[in-house]
Design a protein around this motif. Structure first.
Motif, short mmCIF file in Angstrom:
data_model
loop_
_atom_site.label_atom_id
_atom_site.label_comp_id
_atom_site.label_asym_id
_atom_site.label_seq_id
_atom_site.Cartn_x
_atom_site.Cartn_y
_atom_site.Cartn_z
N GLY A 27 0.52 -1.40 -0.18
CA GLY A 27 0.26 0.21 0.43
C GLY A 27 0.65 1.22 -0.22
O GLY A 27 -0.23 2.50 0.05
N CYS B 21 -0.93 3.05 -4.76
CA CYS B 21 -2.00 3.42 -5.23
C CYS B 21 -3.17 1.71 -5.37
O CYS B 21 -3.11 1.81 -5.71
CB CYS B 21 -2.50 4.77 -5.38
N ILE B 22 -4.20 1.69 -3.78
CA ILE B 22 -4.72 0.60 -4.02
C ILE B 22 -6.51 1.23 -4.49
O ILE B 22 -6.98 2.37 -3.69
CB ILE B 22 -5.02 -0.44 -3.43
N LEU C 99 -4.10 -1.56 -8.57
CA LEU C 99 -3.36 -1.58 -8.81
C LEU C 99 -2.56 0.14 -9.34
O LEU C 99 -2.12 -0.08 -10.27
CB LEU C 99 -1.83 -1.89 -8.34
N SER D 170 -9.45 -5.63 -0.36
CA SER D 170 -8.11 -4.94 -0.32
C SER D 170 -6.69 -4.35 0.46
O SER D 170 -5.85 -3.47 0.74
CB SER D 170 -9.20 -3.35 -0.93
N LYS D 171 -7.57 -3.93 1.86
CA LYS D 171 -7.14 -3.90 3.15
C LYS D 171 -6.13 -4.47 3.49
O LYS D 171 -4.73 -4.28 3.54
CB LYS D 171 -7.97 -3.18 4.15
N SER E 178 -3.22 -4.85 1.28
CA SER E 178 -2.62 -3.06 1.41
C SER E 178 -0.46 -3.66 2.07
O SER E 178 -0.62 -2.70 2.11
CB SER E 178 -3.32 -1.85 1.65
N GLU E 179 -1.49 -4.34 3.36
CA GLU E 179 -0.29 -4.03 4.42
C GLU E 179 0.89 -5.79 4.13
O GLU E 179 1.61 -5.69 4.67
CB GLU E 179 -0.93 -5.25 5.25
#
Length: 407
Positions: free
Chosen positions: A22, A26-27, A107, A143-144, A147-148
């Motif tokens: 992330g 930019c997701i 992405l 998506s969260k 991003s990690e």
């Protein structure tokens, strides 16, 4: 070697760094949905290729149509990510914009997009995704959580570019070879329909030059002698040696081609009734837990000495026209026969009976036309096998590079 040249040109002696995905991309950037666009769902991408996109409108499109594509965006399949059906959007969308399903994470990369796309294709990364995924039949990652996940990349942008270009080139070659393979298979399907007699006619639609006249009606048993394979017990299994016999199984039939593997089963030939297999015999899967595999067949060639077939198979032997018969068994007639005569269902093992195949009525032409048709399909099968081998080599090369070019 070629690989050495690749590594020399790609690798630059600069440190790599680790950051969360992330932080380098930019997701799911927010954009406005256009009134008309081409919609891409989870069935539209196969491998790294976009195979279809449906033209639709904002009013008619499903609610999942949310990701408006910009050139350079990466679309990562978040549902069943193990399929690796991901796409780097490199289309100049002058006429219509493309909108992807929310089944993809979008992405927009700050590092080289070809490098990042290649990184996401690695099995090691997919394994990280699966650990964070929820669901059994349709595992998915949010998506969260995506991003990690941390990635490692070279600080030097030129090295990122070099690695990305190499993998992108391999992907392009794989796509090209897959397209050639698909075209050859489509040609074979069309020729099988044209060069063999339809059940309602006595002549095929397409003939080789100087052949005419009706085909003759015959029983299948007149074409070849059918034998069932041998059975053996676990205690009969042996290491490969002079007193052992190779047993051919369903794994030896690959896309209607015959293949010998190093892990084939061997049995003590003194403990079983030997039925030797010879070149130009035809191997048929006659019994299998999956009815879809019943009826698979292959023309045997380059057979090692001391080989037989497992009891779940039939063997077509003593044929004067093995190439023609093998092609006949890829024709619509054989498909209908298998569908009508395979016994199975309700968890039972699918089974094809020797007597049922023996008694089938078929049409065949004169000897010279039989030879011509058989030779044609044998050459076509060889081309398909060659193309499949090229595709396998490229896929293996890509897997190797994904392991060696990344940390």
């Amino acid at each position: 070697s070629v690989l050495s040249i690749i590594f020399i040109k790609v690798r630059i002696n600069v440190k790599w760094e680790q950051r969360k995905l992330g932080k380098v991309a930019c997701i799911n950037p927010k954009t406005n949905i256009p009134d008309n666009f081409k919609y891409v769902d989870l069935e539209s991408v196969v491998g790294t290729s976009l195979i279809k996109a449906k033209l639709t409108t904002k009013q008619l499109a499903p609610s999942r149509a949310q990701r408006v594509a910009k050139k350079g965006d990466i679309f990562y399949q978040t549902v069943r990510p193990y399929q690796k059906n991901n796409f780097l959007f490199d289309i100049n969308n002058y006429d219509f914009q493309y909108v992807f399903s929310t089944g993809y994470a979008q992405l927009r990369s700050e590092i080289n997009n070809y490098f990042l796309f290649s990184y996401l294709q690695r099995q090691r990364f997919v394994n990280l995704i699966l650990r964070r995924s929820t669901g059994t039949s349709y595992p998915a990652i949010s998506s969260k959580d995506l991003s990690e996940i941390k990635i490692i990349f070279p600080r030097n942008s030129k090295e990122q570019e070099n690695i990305g270009k190499i993998i992108n080139l391999i992907d392009a070659l794989i796509t090209l070879q897959q397209r050639k393979l698909d075209q050859l298979k489509q040609l074979k399907t069309a020729m099988l329909q044209q060069l063999f007699v339809n059940k309602n006619y006595k002549q095929p639609i397409l003939r080789f030059k100087n052949f005419n006249g009706n085909w003759e009606k015959r029983k299948f048993s007149e074409l070849a002698t059918i034998r069932r394979g041998l059975t053996y017990k676990p205690k009969d299994v042996r290491e490969c040696g002079k007193n052992s016999k190779r047993v051919l199984r369903s794994s030896n039939i690959n896309e209607n081609s015959f293949v010998i593997y190093n892990d084939d089963v061997f049995v003590d030939k003194s403990s079983i009734n030997i039925a030797y297999v010879h070149n130009n015999d035809i191997l048929i899967t006659a019994a299998n837990g999956s009815s879809k595999l019943v009826g698979k067949h292959a023309l045997i060639h380059d057979i090692p000495d001391n080989s037989a077939v497992h009891g779940g198979f039939m063997l077509l032997a003593s044929s004067n026209n093995p190439e023609f018969i093998n092609a006949l068994m890829s024709s619509p007639w054989y498909s209908r026969f298998v569908n009508n005569y395979v016994i199975g269902g309700n968890g039972a093992i699918g089974n094809l009976k020797k007597d049922d195949l023996d008694s089938q009525i078929i049409y065949t032409p004169i000897k010279n036309e039989i030879k011509k048709i058989g030779h044609f399909f044998n050459r076509l099968d060889n081309l398909i096998a060659l193309q499949q081998n090229k595709l396998t080599q490229l896929t293996t090369l890509k897997k190797y590079l994904l392991q060696k070019l990344f940390i």
